[in-house]
Design a protein around this motif. Sequence first.
Motif, short mmCIF file in Angstrom:
data_model
loop_
_atom_site.label_atom_id
_atom_site.label_comp_id
_atom_site.label_asym_id
_atom_site.label_seq_id
_atom_site.Cartn_x
_atom_site.Cartn_y
_atom_site.Cartn_z
N ALA A 272 -78.01 -55.02 48.14
CA ALA A 272 -78.30 -53.92 48.82
C ALA A 272 -78.17 -53.99 50.34
O ALA A 272 -77.78 -52.91 51.33
N VAL A 366 -90.12 -49.55 48.84
CA VAL A 366 -88.71 -50.09 48.66
C VAL A 366 -88.41 -50.15 47.36
O VAL A 366 -89.02 -51.20 46.84
N THR A 367 -87.60 -49.84 46.55
CA THR A 367 -87.35 -50.16 45.08
C THR A 367 -86.71 -51.48 45.10
O THR A 367 -85.99 -52.00 46.16
N GLN A 370 -82.98 -51.09 46.74
CA GLN A 370 -82.82 -50.57 47.81
C GLN A 370 -83.05 -51.53 49.01
O GLN A 370 -83.69 -52.56 48.79
N GLU A 372 -83.78 -51.29 53.46
CA GLU A 372 -83.96 -50.43 54.62
C GLU A 372 -84.27 -51.33 55.85
O GLU A 372 -84.66 -52.35 55.72
N SER A 386 -79.34 -48.93 55.65
CA SER A 386 -80.01 -48.55 54.19
C SER A 386 -78.75 -48.58 53.30
O SER A 386 -77.69 -48.01 53.59
N HIS A 387 -79.36 -48.70 52.04
CA HIS A 387 -78.18 -48.71 50.90
C HIS A 387 -79.30 -48.73 49.87
O HIS A 387 -80.40 -49.14 49.58
N ASP A 388 -78.66 -47.78 48.70
CA ASP A 388 -79.38 -47.80 47.47
C ASP A 388 -78.44 -48.21 46.05
O ASP A 388 -77.30 -47.27 46.29
N ARG A 391 -77.10 -45.54 42.84
CA ARG A 391 -76.07 -44.80 42.35
C ARG A 391 -75.10 -45.37 41.53
O ARG A 391 -74.62 -46.15 41.57
#
Length: 438
Positions: A272, A366-367, A370, A372, A386-388, A391
């Motif tokens: 991430a 924050v999972t 993820q 941040e 940031s990135h998740d 998706r």
Amino acid sequence: MSLIDRILDLAALPAGALPEPALAMARFSLFDWLVCGRAGIDEPLSGKLRRLAEEEAGNGTASVFGGAPAPARTAALVNGATSHALDYDDTHFGHVGHPSVAIFPAALAVAEEAGASASAVVEAFLVGAEASVRIGMALGAVHYNRGFHQTATAGAFGATIAAGRILGLSRAEMRAAIGLCATRASGLKSQFGTMGKPYNAGIAASNGVECARLAKLGFTSADDGLAGAQGFLPTHSDAPDPDAGWDRPPPGTFFFEDIKYKLHACCHGTHAMIEALLTARRERPDLSLDSVESLHLRTSPRWLAVCDIKAPRTGLEVKFSYNWLAGMVLSGKDTARDDTYSDALAADPDLAAFAGQVTVEGDAAVTDMQAEGFLKLADGTQLPISHDLGRRLPEAELAAGLRNKSRALLGDDGEILWQGLEGLATLSARDLGRYTGA
């Protein structure tokens, strides 16, 4: 209903009850597993394990990545470790484990010996993987955070169920196999950054073959070695929840459909951050080590004990270092190619200097999928990142990514492998074995 009974029901699902979306992901995982295994043939660990297989000899009924056929249990050990050697295989974040490297080796080895079809291998893998995810979720985060490697622990149960399904175990025999696995499953995160980490995957696969075959021979075990008194869950987790993960009961929707594939040859916990930095570079082509004063990263606290090696000593340890990987991305190094991660990279003075400018903080908000944070630029500007990974990619996009990865690792052989697996429904398990590059 007890957890063991739910798992037994899952293990007995007929092929026609398996959801097609989950089977589609299982077929992607088969391709990705074979690619990772072929690409790991020349790793030092792989050669050592092939030598072990040769020295033990026996009845060579199962294919081995890059080596001669070996007995099923030994082949599962070698193939599990080899396919995890590059740390480039799939991940399920429901329990933070790598299903393919623990379960496909067991399913394939037993299926070759039994003369089963390739489709049976995929179906057995899917059921085993789904069971491992659900068992891992029941164990809870405390199991992983305490230091257990879910690929090896929950994964061993998945390997046992997959191998047992191929062998046609009765419900009573499958119960016994799961009980035997409960006393056999093992694997620690202290091995991360060494050959011991991929070895954990091999142990899980080997344990699966052993437990299933012993159960088939009439070996007895605890009635509920999984969640019963002094079983695996109560001894390996402070507060196991046998009901965790059963809000989506099969048949129907499988948790396995949430499987994630690596497109960077390093720990999935860092991906991430890598994607967030790559996005920043696409938006700001001027970003470089020289233009960035510092990076402040917030990540899931879970990852701090996994991929936060501050001063990696080897290329393998670099794969578990936020600090080093951040500098690699900002300096334009290709994180997708495994040969990027050399021991010389761990001694790179520019990366070492930038590593001191990276702050990594655990944030419970924050999972696991993820990242941040922000970059502080030399001119004083703060650039949020940031990135998740959560998706879901469309199947066409995922297929394209996996094919590109296979070409990067195997060259033209990657495309040949993809085309060969397009006829999966007509292949046997022995046909699949030929794709191991033996």
